[in-house]
Design a protein around this motif. Sequence first.
Motif, PDB file in Angstrom:
ATOM      1  N   SER A  77      -0.765   4.513   5.883  1.00 41.49           N
ATOM      2  CA  SER A  77      -0.394   3.758   7.376  1.00 41.49           C
ATOM      3  C   SER A  77      -1.993   3.581   7.882  1.00 41.49           C
ATOM      4  CB  SER A  77      -0.064   4.934   8.245  1.00 41.49           C
ATOM      5  OG  SER A  77       1.427   4.954   7.809  1.00 41.49           O
ATOM      6  N   PHE A  78      -3.043   4.247   7.426  1.00 39.74           N
ATOM      7  CA  PHE A  78      -4.211   4.024   7.927  1.00 39.74           C
ATOM      8  C   PHE A  78      -5.316   3.574   6.492  1.00 39.74           C
ATOM      9  CE2 PHE A  78      -2.720   7.643  10.264  1.00 39.74           C
ATOM     10  CZ  PHE A  78      -2.434   6.893  11.573  1.00 39.74           C
ATOM     11  N   GLY A  79      -4.575   2.783   5.881  1.00 42.68           N
ATOM     12  CA  GLY A  79      -5.166   2.332   4.585  1.00 42.68           C
ATOM     13  C   GLY A  79      -6.345   1.054   5.072  1.00 42.68           C
ATOM     14  N   LEU A  80      -7.045   0.670   4.003  1.00 39.04           N
ATOM     15  CA  LEU A  80      -8.068  -0.132   4.330  1.00 39.04           C
ATOM     16  C   LEU A  80      -7.509  -1.501   4.650  1.00 39.04           C
ATOM     17  CD1 LEU A  80     -10.352   0.735   1.244  1.00 39.04           C
ATOM     18  CD2 LEU A  80     -10.709   1.360   3.753  1.00 39.04           C
ATOM     19  N   SER A  81      -6.304  -1.895   4.128  1.00 36.92           N
ATOM     20  CA  SER A  81      -5.719  -3.289   4.405  1.00 36.92           C
ATOM     21  C   SER A  81      -5.318  -3.389   5.879  1.00 36.92           C
ATOM     22  CB  SER A  81      -4.723  -3.657   3.533  1.00 36.92           C
ATOM     23  OG  SER A  81      -3.619  -2.804   3.345  1.00 36.92           O
ATOM     24  N   SER A  82      -4.636  -2.319   6.359  1.00 36.57           N
ATOM     25  CA  SER A  82      -3.986  -2.294   7.676  1.00 36.57           C
ATOM     26  C   SER A  82      -5.008  -1.661   8.913  1.00 36.57           C
ATOM     27  CB  SER A  82      -2.877  -1.308   7.484  1.00 36.57           C
ATOM     28  OG  SER A  82      -2.028  -1.754   6.782  1.00 36.57           O
ATOM     29  N   PHE A  83      -5.611  -0.996   8.443  1.00 36.63           N
ATOM     30  CA  PHE A  83      -6.650  -0.017   9.289  1.00 36.63           C
ATOM     31  C   PHE A  83      -7.867  -0.559   9.752  1.00 36.63           C
ATOM     32  CE2 PHE A  83      -7.922   3.837  11.755  1.00 36.63           C
ATOM     33  CZ  PHE A  83      -6.863   3.747  13.014  1.00 36.63           C
ATOM     34  N   ARG A  84      -8.103  -2.085   9.953  1.00 40.66           N
ATOM     35  CA  ARG A  84      -9.491  -2.492  10.026  1.00 40.66           C
ATOM     36  C   ARG A  84      -9.301  -3.294  11.160  1.00 40.66           C
ATOM     37  NH1 ARG A  84      -6.537  -6.156   6.922  1.00 40.66           N
ATOM     38  NH2 ARG A  84      -7.105  -8.494   7.234  1.00 40.66           N
ATOM     39  N   GLY A 110       5.833  15.370  -5.218  1.00 39.97           N
ATOM     40  CA  GLY A 110       6.874  16.076  -4.233  1.00 39.97           C
ATOM     41  C   GLY A 110       6.908  15.484  -2.814  1.00 39.97           C
ATOM     42  N   PRO A 111       7.508  16.368  -2.187  1.00 39.20           N
ATOM     43  CA  PRO A 111       7.813  15.962  -0.736  1.00 39.20           C
ATOM     44  C   PRO A 111       6.781  15.834   0.107  1.00 39.20           C
ATOM     45  CG  PRO A 111       9.408  17.523  -1.290  1.00 39.20           C
ATOM     46  CD  PRO A 111       8.539  17.340  -2.601  1.00 39.20           C
ATOM     47  N   GLN A 112       5.780  16.888   0.101  1.00 39.30           N
ATOM     48  CA  GLN A 112       4.481  16.894   0.946  1.00 39.30           C
ATOM     49  C   GLN A 112       3.457  16.023   0.233  1.00 39.30           C
ATOM     50  OE1 GLN A 112       3.315  20.786   1.886  1.00 39.30           O
ATOM     51  NE2 GLN A 112       1.933  19.951   3.424  1.00 39.30           N
ATOM     52  N   GLY A 113       3.582  15.566  -0.817  1.00 40.88           N
ATOM     53  CA  GLY A 113       2.620  14.653  -1.411  1.00 40.88           C
ATOM     54  C   GLY A 113       3.114  12.769  -0.948  1.00 40.88           C
ATOM     55  N   ARG A 114       4.529  13.113  -0.748  1.00 40.21           N
ATOM     56  CA  ARG A 114       4.929  11.730  -0.351  1.00 40.21           C
ATOM     57  C   ARG A 114       4.598  11.492   1.215  1.00 40.21           C
ATOM     58  NH1 ARG A 114       9.081   8.903  -2.409  1.00 40.21           N
ATOM     59  NH2 ARG A 114       9.829   8.206   0.049  1.00 40.21           N
ATOM     60  N   LEU A 115       4.686  12.359   1.865  1.00 40.57           N
ATOM     61  CA  LEU A 115       4.137  12.469   3.498  1.00 40.57           C
ATOM     62  C   LEU A 115       2.840  12.092   3.525  1.00 40.57           C
ATOM     63  CD1 LEU A 115       6.451  15.321   4.698  1.00 40.57           C
ATOM     64  CD2 LEU A 115       6.827  12.911   5.018  1.00 40.57           C
ATOM     65  N   ARG A 116       1.904  12.789   2.730  1.00 44.90           N
ATOM     66  CA  ARG A 116       0.552  12.556   2.723  1.00 44.90           C
ATOM     67  C   ARG A 116       0.219  10.959   2.333  1.00 44.90           C
ATOM     68  NH1 ARG A 116      -3.080  16.385   3.150  1.00 44.90           N
ATOM     69  NH2 ARG A 116      -2.597  18.496   3.415  1.00 44.90           N
ATOM     70  N   ALA A 117       0.780  10.428   1.250  1.00 41.36           N
ATOM     71  CA  ALA A 117       0.725   9.007   0.774  1.00 41.36           C
ATOM     72  C   ALA A 117       1.136   8.088   1.794  1.00 41.36           C
ATOM     73  CB  ALA A 117       1.820   9.045  -0.414  1.00 41.36           C
ATOM     74  N   ILE A 118       2.225   8.312   2.574  1.00 40.54           N
ATOM     75  CA  ILE A 118       2.802   7.448   3.672  1.00 40.54           C
ATOM     76  C   ILE A 118       1.736   7.424   4.962  1.00 40.54           C
ATOM     77  CG2 ILE A 118       4.415   7.099   5.275  1.00 40.54           C
ATOM     78  CD1 ILE A 118       6.274   8.505   3.386  1.00 40.54           C
ATOM     79  N   LEU A 119       1.097   8.570   5.108  1.00 38.18           N
ATOM     80  CA  LEU A 119       0.031   8.567   6.285  1.00 38.18           C
ATOM     81  C   LEU A 119      -1.372   7.994   5.736  1.00 38.18           C
ATOM     82  CD1 LEU A 119       1.087  12.216   7.839  1.00 38.18           C
ATOM     83  CD2 LEU A 119       1.452   9.921   8.644  1.00 38.18           C
ATOM     84  N   ALA A 120      -1.607   8.154   4.542  1.00 38.89           N
ATOM     85  CA  ALA A 120      -2.926   7.631   4.012  1.00 38.89           C
ATOM     86  C   ALA A 120      -2.620   6.093   4.191  1.00 38.89           C
ATOM     87  CB  ALA A 120      -2.894   8.084   2.721  1.00 38.89           C
ATOM     88  N   GLU A 141       1.108  -1.105  -0.085  1.00 46.19           N
ATOM     89  CA  GLU A 141      -0.030   0.059   0.010  1.00 46.19           C
ATOM     90  C   GLU A 141       0.809   1.186   0.009  1.00 46.19           C
ATOM     91  OE1 GLU A 141      -4.337   1.312   1.825  1.00 46.19           O
ATOM     92  OE2 GLU A 141      -3.174  -0.523   2.600  1.00 46.19           O
ATOM     93  N   VAL A 142       2.027   1.165   0.946  1.00 48.48           N
ATOM     94  CA  VAL A 142       2.804   2.231   0.642  1.00 48.48           C
ATOM     95  C   VAL A 142       3.530   2.351  -0.526  1.00 48.48           C
ATOM     96  CG1 VAL A 142       5.050   3.290   1.656  1.00 48.48           C
ATOM     97  CG2 VAL A 142       3.140   2.252   3.394  1.00 48.48           C
ATOM     98  N   ARG A 143       4.019   1.433  -1.131  1.00 50.61           N
ATOM     99  CA  ARG A 143       4.721   1.879  -2.585  1.00 50.61           C
ATOM    100  C   ARG A 143       3.924   2.199  -3.358  1.00 50.61           C
ATOM    101  NH1 ARG A 143       6.889  -3.020  -0.241  1.00 50.61           N
ATOM    102  NH2 ARG A 143       5.470  -4.336  -1.604  1.00 50.61           N
ATOM    103  N   GLY A 144       2.554   1.696  -3.577  1.00 53.27           N
ATOM    104  CA  GLY A 144       1.519   2.044  -4.603  1.00 53.27           C
ATOM    105  C   GLY A 144       1.192   3.697  -4.146  1.00 53.27           C
ATOM    106  N   ALA A 145       0.949   4.067  -3.089  1.00 54.87           N
ATOM    107  CA  ALA A 145       0.859   5.368  -2.679  1.00 54.87           C
ATOM    108  C   ALA A 145       1.916   6.466  -3.115  1.00 54.87           C
ATOM    109  CB  ALA A 145       0.388   5.526  -1.224  1.00 54.87           C
TER     110      ALA A 145
END
Length: 191
Positions: free
Chosen positions: A93-100, A81-91, A71-75
């Motif tokens: 981290s709370f993705g559907l596969s992990s945050f259930r 950009g750097p801020q987009g990377r950070l948002r992607a990592i956080l998203a 999920e992280v690699r896909g995001a």
Amino acid sequence: MPKLGMEPIRKAALVKATIVEIGRAGSLDVTVSQIAKRAGMSSALAHHYFGSKGDMFLAAMRHILTLYGAEVRGALAVADGPQGRLRAILAASFGLSSFRREAVGAWLNFWVLAQTVPEAKRLLAVYQRRLRSNLLAGLRPLAGARAEIVADGLGALVDGLYLREVLKSGPPDREAALAHALAYLEAQLRV
């Protein structure tokens, strides 16, 4: 005689059943028999494939970490950009596969297990290093010398949000957790 080609299918079923049973119980206080029954097989067959409940649990955590990594690699692949990377990592981290509910419950028990089981401690350390490294790649251009402190704060915040979610009733609130993490990030970048 064992059926050819069934091992990966049965192992996957046992891994999924382990995650569900630990999530249902809220602890590692589940039996191999419960896990095997949920997977639709005998406990003897479960022992044949994994040896012990501990081995099943480690396989389940490897599975959760593999899904999270994908999920992280896909995001990150579509982040800008750097801020987009950070948002992607956080998203992620709370993705559907992990945050259930089941996966969050497994994480809680994984942290407990890592205190006493070397392989669990190693897996947790790998996860933490990768998360920190990914966060630092996005934070260095934005936060400069503060990047390491902000990365450590974000990592702790992600872990803390998992703990809060597993301890409350009802399903984990992915949107609220992500909003908290993004608000923290924005506040740290303004400093």
